[in-house]
Design a protein around this motif. Structure first.
Motif, mmCIF file in Angstrom:
data_model
loop_
_atom_site.group_PDB
_atom_site.id
_atom_site.type_symbol
_atom_site.label_atom_id
_atom_site.label_comp_id
_atom_site.label_asym_id
_atom_site.label_seq_id
_atom_site.Cartn_x
_atom_site.Cartn_y
_atom_site.Cartn_z
ATOM 1 N N VAL A 164 3.110 -1.124 1.666
ATOM 2 C CA VAL A 164 3.932 -0.089 2.175
ATOM 3 C C VAL A 164 4.490 -0.302 3.620
ATOM 4 N N SER B 102 2.280 6.418 1.460
ATOM 5 C CA SER B 102 3.726 6.030 1.264
ATOM 6 C C SER B 102 4.075 5.101 2.444
ATOM 7 N N LYS B 103 3.394 5.518 3.695
ATOM 8 C CA LYS B 103 3.635 4.540 4.818
ATOM 9 C C LYS B 103 2.541 4.467 5.647
ATOM 10 N N CYS C 205 -0.580 12.982 -1.663
ATOM 11 C CA CYS C 205 0.159 12.072 -2.139
ATOM 12 C C CYS C 205 1.473 11.789 -1.438
ATOM 13 N N ASP C 206 1.881 10.852 -1.230
ATOM 14 C CA ASP C 206 3.020 10.656 -0.547
ATOM 15 C C ASP C 206 3.016 10.844 0.931
#
Length: 270
Positions: free
Chosen positions: A212, A117-118, A90-91
């Motif tokens: 994102v 996230s990116k 995650c993230d």
């Protein structure tokens, strides 16, 4: 640390997981026709800086299983989702080069960027590698058809020719041989199946769905995925930034590896 993750019955993906205790995670998706080993010069350095670097081999390539079917972008992005879930990621930053960039785009669209996230798109084969009606960018369809034909006729020679146009900076004969061997690891049917996917599929809607922060890295001398496609990705993706690499071809992660590593890590840390 290397291990296998099952993505569907009788199909396992090879996963290279470096620095599992790292502060931030980058999941690398390699391009055609190589493997996660293409990112050797990132895996050498980024774990030293505290990053967890995960490289996976797409089905049919590297050390992953090589089924005869399953080379459309939906299935390939589903495979990535299986790895993400199995590892509990995650993230994380999703980084895709060339065909891996196309898979990353489909993952963002089909799986709504699950866990990401990116995003980093490196010479990504999106939204369409080939020119189409009302889309006069990319390469001619015949370029891809020749790859398919020569894969079936003389795959080693096809790989030699492809390697010759991959890098902009001078590479040694030894490095060229290493790159060639990575391509030979793939199954012939997988090597041909991916170019067929380039012909059949487009990623316009996938690009529009990305929300994102996105870094687009593209060599201006790219002879495989023309630089214009990076500019188009920048237009389609809302929160994106294009960084042209002035002394790079398709293998931007090697042509200017120090700059590449710096640009990517700076983006992740912002």
């Amino acid at each position: 640390m290397g291990y296998y993750v099952t993505v569907e019955p009788n199909v396992k993906y090879f996963v290279e997981d470096l620095n599992p205790e790292g502060k931030k995670t980058i999941l690398f998706l390699h391009g055609w026709p190589g493997s996660h080993k293409l990112f050797e010069y990132q895996f050498d350095q980024l774990p030293k800086l505290g990053y967890r670097c995960i490289g996976i081999d797409t089905r049919g390539f590297g050390d992953s299983d090589k089924p005869f079917r399953g080379y459309d972008f939906d299935r390939l992005s589903d495979d990535v989702r299986c790895v993400v879930e199995e590892l509990g990621l995650c993230d994380f930053t999703l980084l895709g080069h060339s065909n891996g960039g196309a898979i990353a785009c489909r993952y963002m669209g089909r799986h709504k960027g699950f866990g990401v996230s990116k995003l980093v798109l490196v010479a990504a084969a999106a939204p369409s590698l080939i020119k189409r009606q009302n889309f006069p960018y990319g390469v001619d369809k015949d370029f891809v058809l020749n790859i398919i034909e020569n894969t079936y006729k003389d795959r080693p020679q096809m790989l030699r020719g492809f390697g010759d146009m991959f890098f902009y900076q001078h590479i040694s004969q030894a490095f060229s041989d290493w790159f060639f061997q990575l391509g030979l690891q793939a199954a012939g049917w997988a090597t041909a199946a991916i170019p067929n996917t380039w012909i059949r599929e487009v990623l316009f809607n996938d690009l529009r769905s990305i929300c994102v922060p996105t870094l687009i890295v593209h060599g201006i001398h790219d002879m495989v995925v023309p630089f214009q496609l990076g500019e188009i990705q920048n237009q389609y993706i809302k929160n994106s930034r294009l960084v042209p690499f002035q002394f790079s071809g398709h293998g931007v992660f090697y042509d200017e590896k120090d700059k590449f590593n710096e640009v990517v890590t700076n983006f992740i840390e912002v």
